[in-house]
Scaffold this motif. Structure first.
Motif, PDB file in Angstrom:
ATOM      1  N   PHE A 110      15.651 -24.115 -13.707  1.00 20.30           N
ATOM      2  CA  PHE A 110      15.005 -25.298 -13.144  1.00 20.30           C
ATOM      3  C   PHE A 110      14.092 -24.966 -11.972  1.00 20.30           C
ATOM      4  CE2 PHE A 110      14.901 -28.753  -9.994  1.00 20.30           C
ATOM      5  CZ  PHE A 110      14.155 -29.674 -10.723  1.00 20.30           C
ATOM      6  N   GLU A 111      14.524 -24.056 -11.096  1.00 12.16           N
ATOM      7  CA  GLU A 111      13.707 -23.743  -9.924  1.00 12.16           C
ATOM      8  C   GLU A 111      12.333 -23.220 -10.335  1.00 12.16           C
ATOM      9  OE1 GLU A 111      16.867 -22.997 -10.286  1.00 12.16           O
ATOM     10  OE2 GLU A 111      17.766 -24.217  -8.694  1.00 12.16           O
ATOM     11  N   ARG A 112      12.308 -22.359 -11.350  1.00 12.00           N
ATOM     12  CA  ARG A 112      11.028 -21.826 -11.838  1.00 12.00           C
ATOM     13  C   ARG A 112      10.199 -22.931 -12.489  1.00 12.00           C
ATOM     14  NH1 ARG A 112       6.770 -20.849 -13.330  1.00 12.00           N
ATOM     15  NH2 ARG A 112       5.882 -18.909 -14.188  1.00 12.00           N
ATOM     16  N   PHE A 113      10.854 -23.799 -13.236  1.00 12.20           N
ATOM     17  CA  PHE A 113      10.195 -24.937 -13.877  1.00 12.20           C
ATOM     18  C   PHE A 113       9.602 -25.864 -12.815  1.00 12.20           C
ATOM     19  CE2 PHE A 113      10.339 -29.259 -15.571  1.00 12.20           C
ATOM     20  CZ  PHE A 113       9.734 -29.126 -16.815  1.00 12.20           C
ATOM     21  N   GLN A 114      10.378 -26.146 -11.793  1.00 17.02           N
ATOM     22  CA  GLN A 114       9.922 -27.022 -10.714  1.00 17.02           C
ATOM     23  C   GLN A 114       8.708 -26.422 -10.006  1.00 17.02           C
ATOM     24  OE1 GLN A 114      12.480 -27.279  -7.247  1.00 17.02           O
ATOM     25  NE2 GLN A 114      12.095 -29.466  -7.057  1.00 17.02           N
ATOM     26  N   GLN A 115       8.739 -25.115  -9.749  1.00 13.99           N
ATOM     27  CA  GLN A 115       7.602 -24.465  -9.114  1.00 13.99           C
ATOM     28  C   GLN A 115       6.331 -24.654  -9.928  1.00 13.99           C
ATOM     29  OE1 GLN A 115       8.829 -20.403  -8.671  1.00 13.99           O
ATOM     30  NE2 GLN A 115       9.855 -20.761  -6.720  1.00 13.99           N
ATOM     31  N   SER A 116       6.463 -24.525 -11.244  1.00 10.19           N
ATOM     32  CA  SER A 116       5.296 -24.663 -12.111  1.00 10.19           C
ATOM     33  C   SER A 116       4.708 -26.065 -12.015  1.00 10.19           C
ATOM     34  CB  SER A 116       5.689 -24.350 -13.557  1.00 10.19           C
ATOM     35  OG  SER A 116       4.563 -24.375 -14.404  1.00 10.19           O
ATOM     36  N   LEU A 117       5.566 -27.073 -12.051  1.00 10.89           N
ATOM     37  CA  LEU A 117       5.071 -28.448 -11.965  1.00 10.89           C
ATOM     38  C   LEU A 117       4.486 -28.750 -10.593  1.00 10.89           C
ATOM     39  CD1 LEU A 117       6.398 -28.754 -14.720  1.00 10.89           C
ATOM     40  CD2 LEU A 117       7.316 -30.963 -13.976  1.00 10.89           C
ATOM     41  N   LEU A 118       5.093 -28.226  -9.543  1.00 11.72           N
ATOM     42  CA  LEU A 118       4.569 -28.469  -8.200  1.00 11.72           C
ATOM     43  C   LEU A 118       3.210 -27.792  -8.012  1.00 11.72           C
ATOM     44  CD1 LEU A 118       7.772 -28.172  -5.997  1.00 11.72           C
ATOM     45  CD2 LEU A 118       6.512 -30.257  -6.602  1.00 11.72           C
ATOM     46  N   ARG A 119       3.033 -26.595  -8.576  1.00 12.41           N
ATOM     47  CA  ARG A 119       1.730 -25.944  -8.529  1.00 12.41           C
ATOM     48  C   ARG A 119       0.681 -26.814  -9.216  1.00 12.41           C
ATOM     49  NH1 ARG A 119       4.267 -21.562 -10.515  1.00 12.41           N
ATOM     50  NH2 ARG A 119       3.095 -21.652 -12.445  1.00 12.41           N
ATOM     51  N   TYR A 120       1.064 -27.338 -10.380  1.00 17.69           N
ATOM     52  CA  TYR A 120       0.118 -28.160 -11.139  1.00 17.69           C
ATOM     53  C   TYR A 120      -0.209 -29.444 -10.380  1.00 17.69           C
ATOM     54  CZ  TYR A 120      -1.972 -30.821 -14.918  1.00 17.69           C
ATOM     55  OH  TYR A 120      -2.833 -31.575 -15.682  1.00 17.69           O
ATOM     56  N   LYS A 121       0.790 -30.034  -9.772  1.00 21.65           N
ATOM     57  CA  LYS A 121       0.574 -31.243  -8.981  1.00 21.65           C
ATOM     58  C   LYS A 121      -0.387 -30.970  -7.822  1.00 21.65           C
ATOM     59  CE  LYS A 121       3.136 -34.630  -6.191  1.00 21.65           C
ATOM     60  NZ  LYS A 121       4.491 -34.992  -5.692  1.00 21.65           N
ATOM     61  N   ALA A 122      -0.191 -29.841  -7.124  1.00 23.13           N
ATOM     62  CA  ALA A 122      -1.070 -29.479  -6.015  1.00 23.13           C
ATOM     63  C   ALA A 122      -2.492 -29.254  -6.502  1.00 23.13           C
ATOM     64  CB  ALA A 122      -0.534 -28.232  -5.315  1.00 23.13           C
ATOM     65  N   TYR A 123      -2.624 -28.628  -7.660  1.00 23.52           N
ATOM     66  CA  TYR A 123      -3.939 -28.388  -8.256  1.00 23.52           C
ATOM     67  C   TYR A 123      -4.654 -29.704  -8.550  1.00 23.52           C
ATOM     68  CZ  TYR A 123      -7.091 -27.556 -12.225  1.00 23.52           C
ATOM     69  OH  TYR A 123      -8.153 -27.560 -13.089  1.00 23.52           O
ATOM     70  N   ARG A 124      -3.956 -30.649  -9.169  1.00 28.56           N
ATOM     71  CA  ARG A 124      -4.586 -31.927  -9.507  1.00 28.56           C
ATOM     72  C   ARG A 124      -4.952 -32.711  -8.257  1.00 28.56           C
ATOM     73  NH1 ARG A 124      -4.666 -34.020 -14.555  1.00 28.56           N
ATOM     74  NH2 ARG A 124      -4.710 -36.104 -13.641  1.00 28.56           N
ATOM     75  N   GLN A 125      -4.106 -32.659  -7.241  1.00 29.69           N
ATOM     76  CA  GLN A 125      -4.431 -33.347  -5.995  1.00 29.69           C
ATOM     77  C   GLN A 125      -5.708 -32.768  -5.390  1.00 29.69           C
ATOM     78  OE1 GLN A 125      -0.719 -32.755  -3.893  1.00 29.69           O
ATOM     79  NE2 GLN A 125      -0.056 -34.849  -4.301  1.00 29.69           N
ATOM     80  N   LYS A 126      -5.822 -31.457  -5.464  1.00 29.16           N
ATOM     81  CA  LYS A 126      -6.985 -30.801  -4.865  1.00 29.16           C
ATOM     82  C   LYS A 126      -8.264 -31.178  -5.601  1.00 29.16           C
ATOM     83  CE  LYS A 126      -8.461 -27.987  -1.705  1.00 29.16           C
ATOM     84  NZ  LYS A 126      -8.277 -28.300  -0.281  1.00 29.16           N
ATOM     85  N   ILE A 127      -8.255 -31.124  -6.930  1.00 28.73           N
ATOM     86  CA  ILE A 127      -9.486 -31.405  -7.669  1.00 28.73           C
ATOM     87  C   ILE A 127      -9.869 -32.880  -7.580  1.00 28.73           C
ATOM     88  CG2 ILE A 127      -9.180 -29.481  -9.264  1.00 28.73           C
ATOM     89  CD1 ILE A 127      -8.229 -31.462 -11.367  1.00 28.73           C
ATOM     90  N   ASN A 128      -8.912 -33.740  -7.270  1.00 25.33           N
ATOM     91  CA  ASN A 128      -9.227 -35.158  -7.112  1.00 25.33           C
ATOM     92  C   ASN A 128      -9.818 -35.471  -5.744  1.00 25.33           C
ATOM     93  OD1 ASN A 128      -8.370 -35.903  -9.683  1.00 25.33           O
ATOM     94  ND2 ASN A 128      -6.274 -36.282  -9.032  1.00 25.33           N
ATOM     95  N   GLN A 129      -9.735 -34.504  -4.822  1.00 20.66           N
ATOM     96  CA  GLN A 129     -10.195 -34.743  -3.461  1.00 20.66           C
ATOM     97  C   GLN A 129     -11.603 -34.230  -3.202  1.00 20.66           C
ATOM     98  OE1 GLN A 129      -7.207 -32.805  -1.113  1.00 20.66           O
ATOM     99  NE2 GLN A 129      -5.743 -34.479  -1.264  1.00 20.66           N
ATOM    100  N   VAL A 130     -12.088 -33.317  -4.035  1.00 27.05           N
ATOM    101  CA  VAL A 130     -13.367 -32.678  -3.734  1.00 27.05           C
ATOM    102  C   VAL A 130     -14.336 -32.800  -4.905  1.00 27.05           C
ATOM    103  CG1 VAL A 130     -12.322 -31.024  -2.142  1.00 27.05           C
ATOM    104  CG2 VAL A 130     -12.526 -30.440  -4.572  1.00 27.05           C
ATOM    105  N   GLN A 131     -15.618 -32.747  -4.580  1.00 32.21           N
ATOM    106  CA  GLN A 131     -16.671 -32.736  -5.592  1.00 32.21           C
ATOM    107  C   GLN A 131     -17.394 -31.390  -5.605  1.00 32.21           C
ATOM    108  OE1 GLN A 131     -17.269 -35.152  -7.817  1.00 32.21           O
ATOM    109  NE2 GLN A 131     -15.558 -36.318  -6.980  1.00 32.21           N
TER     110      GLN A 131
END
Length: 239
Positions: A110-131
């Protein structure tokens, strides 16, 4: 930010259910569908338009990599994480060439799975903030979605947990003023003021956050922490 929708493509129903429970334990994600074969998966991709697919490799009728390439050709806004027992290097290479953002080998930790999803979440937040991005922003985006972990234990000092550190950065980023005190941070993530300050001071030490004293109408001044903008970081690198 709205919840990230997830489609699970897995022919083993008990494993699919475990994956669903794991997804639902990570804040910000929701499972919108489970497909147990590739034909159903293609139909659900069209109907549900998920943000993320958790995809197995082995299916009775075909390879999950075939679906990965189908997604790349027909659903460009959907990302894929492979979750599979396939350990052959050629399977990993095919997944990378097909644009999978991660490759998790069963049985899932689970810890590895959670890390993967959190990375993806951070990535999506970033691309939604910048042009528009500079090189530092590009490097950050590639590092966020490409690393094997959010941040390896060797990259941070003792007493700093990588997952907690990422949560701290997310909390600061999501505040309206991009600033916070140690006490406010501790209340939001459920840690003591001392622990919150330790994480904030670490971010100051590596140049991601700056700290200023803020004077209120009464009482002692408080130390507020601000995320640095890319422009501030660039200015510091030139000085």
């Amino acid at each position: 930010m709205s919840q990230i929708s997830v489609l699970i493509v897995e022919d083993d129903v008990p494993i699919a259910q475990i994956n669903q429970r794991f997804v639902e334990k990570v804040e910000g994600f929701k499972v919108t569908g489970i497909a147990t074969n590739l034909d159903d998966a293609r139909e659900m991709l069209t109907l549900l338009k998920p943000d993320l697919v958790l995809l197995d490799v082995f299916f009775p009728d075909a390879s999950g990599v075939d679906l990965l390439w189908y997604i790349r050709q027909n659903h460009l806004s959907t990302d894929v994480i492979m979750i599979t027992a396939a350990k052959e290097i050629n399977a990993v290479q095919e997944a990378i060439r097909g644009g999978a953002i991660d490759y998790i080998i069963k049985p899932i930790v689970f810890e590895r799975f959670q890390q993967s999803l959190l990375r993806y979440k951070a990535y999506r937040q970033k691309i939604n903030q910048v042009q528009l991005v500079d090189q530092e922003e590009v490097d950050h985006l590639l590092g966020t979605v490409g690393k094997g972990s959010v941040s390896s234990q060797s990259e941070v000092p003792k007493g700093i947990n990588p997952l907690t550190l990422q949560k701290v950065e997310e909390v600061i980023r999501e505040t309206q003023t991009n600033s916070i005190t140690a006490e406010e941070l501790g209340q939001q993530i459920g840690v003591s003021r001392t622990t919150a300050r330790r994480y904030l001071e670490y971010l100051v030490s590596i140049g991601k956050v700056r700290a200023d004293l803020a004077y209120g109408a009464v009482g002692r001044p408080e130390r507020r922490y601000y995320l640095k903008s890319p422009a501030q970081k660039n200015q510091e690198s030139l000085s």
